[in-house]
Write an enzyme that holds these catalytic residues in place. Sequence first.
Site, PDB file in Angstrom:
ATOM      1  N   HIS A   7      45.834 -10.370  11.442  1.00 47.29           N
ATOM      2  CA  HIS A   7      46.357  -9.274  12.274  1.00 47.29           C
ATOM      3  C   HIS A   7      46.827  -8.146  11.375  1.00 47.29           C
ATOM      4  CE1 HIS A   7      48.477  -7.272  15.558  1.00 47.29           C
ATOM      5  NE2 HIS A   7      49.513  -7.135  14.723  1.00 47.29           N
ATOM      6  N   LYS A  30       0.802  -1.221   0.000  1.00 47.33           N
ATOM      7  CA  LYS A  30       0.000   0.000   0.000  1.00 47.33           C
ATOM      8  C   LYS A  30       0.838   1.275   0.000  1.00 47.33           C
ATOM      9  CE  LYS A  30      -0.747   0.709   4.976  1.00 47.33           C
ATOM     10  NZ  LYS A  30      -1.774   0.884   6.028  1.00 47.33           N
TER      11      LYS A  30
END
Length: 465
Positions: free
Chosen positions: A442, A36
């Site tokens: 890392h 809608k």
Amino acid sequence: MEKKQTDTVVIGAGPGGYVAAIRASQLGQKVIVIEKEYIGGVCLNVGCIPSKALITASHHYHQAQHFDVFGLSIPQVDVDFSKVQEYKEGVVNRLTSGVGTLLKGNKVEVVKGTATFQDGNTIKVETAEGEQVIQFKDAIIATGSRPVELPTMKFSTRIIDSTGALNLSEIPESLVVVGGGVIGIELAGVYANFGTKVTILEGGKDILGGIDGKMTSIVKRGLKKKGANVTIGVFVKSAEEKDGRAEVIYEEKGEEKTITADYVLVSVGRKPNTDKLGLENTGVQLTDRGLVQVDSQCRTNVANLYAIGDIIAGPQLAHKASYEAKVAAEAIAGMPSVIDHVCIPAVVFSEPEIAIVGHTAASAKEAGIDATETKFPFAANGRAIALNETDGFVQLVTNKDSGVLIGAQIIGPSASDLIGELTVAIESSLTADDLALTIHAHPTLGEMIMETAEVAIGHPIHIVK
């Protein structure tokens, strides 16, 4: 009156509805989706996506004012809020048009209009071109939710809901936020970053109810650094417009107080959109809260009607709705799909971000599980230090006997991205040993998951035991 027939009709084209429609079509069903208002629903148009666009813009603005720590000097940082809004709208339009393309590519017919059940196999749709009647074999209801409007705080020009807060044409000088839940805290952070004087009024014992106080204290500290005032344990009596501003009357420790601001954002929860669907014509059972009752396949008590997302029990999260959408579409196709997740992650895009999944130590205790809680601070992580974002921690909750991960909480930069690994770990019944033995790159923030797991098994490297 135009009449149509289809296999499956989906009501609502949000992150639940459009996913359900696409999956149902992939499984060979003829599908119509009825919407809608917005393709993409609240989430893409006036919720998750636009709020994150504004959060990102406000974060960059605030950061740019404090780049001296990196040796960078920016003499003056200005904000053109109309361009900020243009950026936000561009993000929204790109995603919603993408959803439209996906629906079209999967041969899903879209009907724009308001749907009402006539019976268990018929829907009437009010469209701009007139009425349509759609007859169907199965239906998936995915109509979502809307902000709660309180009788004492009626929405107006100055008293706004989250949609109004996302669409302001200017940065207000002052803003009162009634409700310190996820939406309230996220939007309070946006405007605090932009320099608005923000006041948060929360009725509970703390903001972000249900989240670990060690985390909420960090969020509150960050808001206060930006000039925001966070007041908890108050009762907000009323809010109304006066002389072009908004006035809030609240009670704190038995004393009545008044505060005025340019705007008042009322963010006290959302209610399911089940009240204007004509469900009384189908026999579908609702709870006292207006939620639809469903089984493990999202099937209601009426065999051919299914419901997903915010209108059924559980957290009101877009990713939950999308998950349930696939289960419902597959159930209609005769597949044995059921809701079988162990946990659902949740994220607060505060500063810093919060992400949680599975058990906390407290909920594990309530469930009768003997659990261990361990954490590792962002302040001990090289990548976090390089980012100059060291507030927060990673916290793991493990079964004391087996070492299996049953919960995790993260507060810090990129928490929303980091929680994915831990969700997989819980779903896969991985142990703290499994996480500790997994090599993480890392220097990264993700290393902290490995580091926290090492704390859990008793031999941390980068903090003293």
